[in-house]
Structures are given as C-alpha cells and as structure tokens.
Design a protein around this motif. Structure first.
Motif, PDB file in Angstrom:
ATOM      1  N   TRP A 136      -2.566  10.387   5.083  1.00 31.85           N
ATOM      2  CA  TRP A 136      -3.227   9.568   4.055  1.00 31.85           C
ATOM      3  C   TRP A 136      -4.549   9.028   4.568  1.00 31.85           C
ATOM      4  N   ALA A 137      -4.597   8.644   5.840  1.00 31.47           N
ATOM      5  CA  ALA A 137      -5.828   8.092   6.391  1.00 31.47           C
ATOM      6  C   ALA A 137      -6.933   9.138   6.426  1.00 31.47           C
ATOM      7  N   ARG A 196       2.882  10.912   7.796  1.00 30.08           N
ATOM      8  CA  ARG A 196       2.475  10.496   6.455  1.00 30.08           C
ATOM      9  C   ARG A 196       1.258   9.563   6.469  1.00 30.08           C
ATOM     10  N   HIS A 197       1.299   8.521   7.270  1.00 29.21           N
ATOM     11  CA  HIS A 197       0.209   7.539   7.285  1.00 29.21           C
ATOM     12  C   HIS A 197      -1.083   8.157   7.816  1.00 29.21           C
ATOM     13  N   LEU A 219      -5.162   1.438   3.723  1.00 26.98           N
ATOM     14  CA  LEU A 219      -4.931   2.883   3.604  1.00 26.98           C
ATOM     15  C   LEU A 219      -5.505   3.648   4.797  1.00 26.98           C
ATOM     16  N   ALA A 262      -4.611   3.875   9.825  1.00 29.35           N
ATOM     17  CA  ALA A 262      -4.142   4.848  10.819  1.00 29.35           C
ATOM     18  C   ALA A 262      -5.234   5.821  11.235  1.00 29.35           C
ATOM     19  N   GLN A 282       0.833  -1.203   0.000  1.00 28.88           N
ATOM     20  CA  GLN A 282       0.000   0.000   0.000  1.00 28.88           C
ATOM     21  C   GLN A 282       0.868   1.254   0.000  1.00 28.88           C
ATOM     22  N   THR A 283       2.035   1.188   0.654  1.00 32.20           N
ATOM     23  CA  THR A 283       2.957   2.327   0.670  1.00 32.20           C
ATOM     24  C   THR A 283       3.433   2.666  -0.735  1.00 32.20           C
ATOM     25  N   THR A 314       0.838   4.590  -2.725  1.00 36.51           N
ATOM     26  CA  THR A 314       0.608   5.982  -2.352  1.00 36.51           C
ATOM     27  C   THR A 314       1.830   6.871  -2.566  1.00 36.51           C
TER      28      THR A 314
END
Length: 422
Positions: A383-384, A379-380, A312, A315, A63-64, A67
């Motif tokens: 994105w969440a 970052r996570h 995704l 988090a 998934q990283t 993105t």
C-alpha cells in the motif's frame, strides 16, 4: 478481525453529511472551470482537502479499514467501469489492427515490460514474496482510465485528437482487463493453488475471449435499441443514463459466466460507438458518464488524501520511494521509447505517451480486491509503494498535463494547417 464497516464512520449529524456531499458535488462540477488553464487538476485539490480532513475528528475509522473495506472496493470498481465506458464512447477512430497500432504497442510491449520491471524491483529490491511481487506489478503496471481525463480524447464526434490522446485513451480502456488476470495469478500463488494450465487457458485467454464476445453482443444489441429500432429508439430519450445501464449489464453478465468484465465494458462501448457514429446521443452518454465519474472520483481522492494523513505511507522506505520515482520517470517512459522506436509515430507523441502513464483508482481496486481475499504479509508495504506512486503520478502529471498537452495540440494544429494549405 474484519475491518470496521464504512457505515457509521462519519462522526457528524445526518444533515452535515448531506451538506458535505452536496458541497462535494458542486465543487467537483465547478472546479474544472476554475482551474482549466492552471497547472492543477481536480484530484490534486481533493487529495489536499482529504489530507486536511485527516486532522479533524469527523471521520472515525482506521486507515486499515479504509484500504480494505468491501464497500470501497466496489466503489472503485464502479468508477473504473464507468470510466471504461466513457473512454470507449469518446474514441472517434474506428477499430482496426493497423489504425490501433499505438494501442497494441502500449498493451503488448510497454505494459509487460513495465510489469517485469516492477516485479524484479519488488521481489529483489524490496524482498517481497513472489505472490506479493506479482500483485504489486499487476496493480501498478496499467495506466488509469479515471484520472487521465486531461490527456485523453475529447467528446465524441469532434474528430481525431492526435496519436497521443488516442493512444492513452485506448490503452487505458483495455489494460485494466489485461492486468486483472495477473491479480488472480497473485492470489493463486499466495494460496498455493496455482494451476498454470487453468490460469493461462481459462483466467487469461478464456476470460478475455468471453468478455470480448459478451461486450460485442451486448454492445450490438444496445446499439440496435439506441439507434436502429424502428420505433421508440433509446436515443430518442436523450438520457445519458443509458450508458450506465449498459456498463453494469456488460460487466455483471460477463463476470457471471466467468468472463473478463473490464474487457466486456470497453468492447461494448466501442461497439455502441461504431453504431451510427454521428448521432448526438453518443455525446449525451459520454457527458453523463463523465459527470458521474468525476463526482465519484472526487470522493475517492478525498478518502485517499485522508488515508495519507492517517499513515498510508508510513511503511514507505527509500527503496519503495525509489520504485515509485523510477516507475513514473524511468520505467514507463523508457519502455515506451523502446516499444515505439520503429513505429513511425511522431517523436513528441512517443515522449508524451511514455510520460503520461498515469496511475490511480484502478490500482486501488486491484489491491482492495486482493487483500479482501487473501492475507499478504507485505500488505502495508505494498500500500505504501502504491500510494506513493499514485500520489507522485497525480501531482506530477496533474501539474504538467495542461501545459504539455496544450503545446502538443497547438503543434498538431499547425501541422494540419500546413498540410491542408499545401
């Protein structure tokens, strides 16, 4: 460690990949007809398909990587650019400071207030750093030109579609260009290299001015070649592919000389649209741009659904979810009502322009652009929050756009009929 490249991600033979791409194109072309009167949208369906795809072994990547892959960054960039060209070509209302009053209110009041609200929520609600909060605000504040087709203006040369559709289309055409300097601001703050004079004078005002100039010059030149060249006019080809060529040229030329490429593309589209506005070639260019945009959008929504299935949103906590809900249902609607309180715009238009602040692919591009150039500890989480906001927007707005806009269009037609009868 750099993310795994996109090439080789699909654990399928070449023939199956072609079969899937062909099916994707056919479905993207056919579905709008099937769901025309249903409370559904193309993005909803492809997100669902992508989510189901995440439970298969056919797509082998993290998934990283999805993105942060530079290829996906450029794919989203291209989709936004094509959407900006299409939006400009569809606008039948001539440019004017008074005629575009709704646009200026959405851009200069609603968008800054939205950015401030998101910044405050991210900084003190989620505990983000200043740079991460600026990035979150700049990525989520602008509305999306790609996923808002159901609430935007129709094809060129069909006349006015009302204040709601005009406002949403013109806003989406310009707010990407206004949001991007704040992405650069976030990167400068994160790197510790912020120079306020350089950012405000060059990356904000200077880039906007250069982008506007390049867009106008290239649009005027393209308009001449299309419609006014004494012989062998480009419009005589009937080939809508011309619009894509102008799109890429305007963006690339502007960026090469440090201008705002998003503004350049939209201004070029408006300038072309103002040249021989009754020519049928405008429709050909708009239709072709829309077809390309729809296929690429379907691909990105498929990948978005896949990323959701692969974590995704893992988090996301209640605070991030609250921000997503607040942005869709409170912040955007409330700031729009404040901005339009004394505007004289119809009440229904104010509410609809506030409600349909659709978020989407532009946000993907901003975040991929930033994360491919700097390391953010949040970052996570970013994105969440962004993913949850986009998913909520796509589902809520996708299910309500058809009935609400049909109601608004019917009311407008009745009003025009009464006025013409009187």
């Amino acid at each position: 460690m750099p993310p795994e490249p996109l090439v080789g991600m699909l654990a399928l033979p070449h023939e199956f990949i072609l079969l899937g791409i062909g099916g994707l194109i056919l479905v993207a072309a056919w579905l709008p007809v099937l769901i025309k009167r249903l409370p559904l949208s193309l993005p909803i369906i492809f997100i669902a398909l992508g989510f189901l795809l995440s439970f298969t072994p056919w797509l082998r990547t993290s998934q990283t990587a999805m993105t942060h892959d530079p290829t996906l960054e450029h794919l989203n960039e291209i989709i936004v650019l094509i959407a900006l060209m299409g939006a400009g070509l569809r606008l039948d209302r001539p440019f004017g400071w008074r005629r575009w009053r709704s646009t200026w209110l959405l851009l200069l009041v609603v968008m800054p207030l939205t950015m401030i609200a998101i910044f405050v929520a991210a900084r003190w609600g989620l505990g983000f750093s200043i740079a991460a909060a600026i990035l979150t605000a700049s990525a989520l504040a602008p509305t999306d030109p790609v996923l808002a087709a159901d609430v935007q203006t129709g094809p060129p040369r069909e006349g006015e579609d009302g204040e709601t559709r005009f406002g949403l289309t013109s806003e989406a055409g310009l707010n990407d260009g206004l949001a991007f300097p704040f992405v650069l601001l976030a990167l400068a703050v994160q790197a510790g290299t912020l120079d306020w004079v350089h950012w405000s004078a060059l990356q904000l005002a200077g880039d906007l001015a250069v982008g506007t100039l390049i867009g106008w010059l290239l649009g005027a030149g393209a308009g001449y070649l299309m419609f006014r060249l004494p012989s062998a006019k480009l419009s005589e080809t009937g080939d809508g592919l011309v619009a894509i060529g102008v799109t890429f040229m305007a963006y690339a030329l502007s960026v090469l000389i440090h201008g705002n490429g998003f503004i350049a593309v939209f201004v070029a589209a408006l300038t072309i649209r103002s040249t021989c506005p009754d020519d049928e070639f405008h429709t050909a260019m708009s239709d072709f741009s829309g077809q390309i945009e729809r296929v690429l959008m379907a691909m990105v929504m498929l990948l978005f659904g896949w990323a959701i299935g692969r974590g995704l949103l893992s988090a996301l906590d209640w605070r991030g979810a609250a921000i997503a809900v607040a942005l869709v249902f409170v912040i955007r609607p409330l700031t729009t009502l404040v901005a339009f309180h004394w505007s004289g715009a119809p009440v229904m238009s104010r509410h609809l322009m506030g409600f349909f602040g659709i978020r989407g692919i532009g946000t993907f591009f901003y975040l991929q652009y930033a994360f491919n150039r700097a390391d953010f500890a949040e970052r996570h989480a970013i994105w969440a929050v962004a993913g949850a906001t986009i998913l909520l927007s796509i589902v809520v707005h996708g299910m309500t756009a058809t009935p609400l806009m049909a109601k608004a269009d019917a009311r407008r037609e009745r009003r025009l009929a009464r006025e013409s009868g009187g």
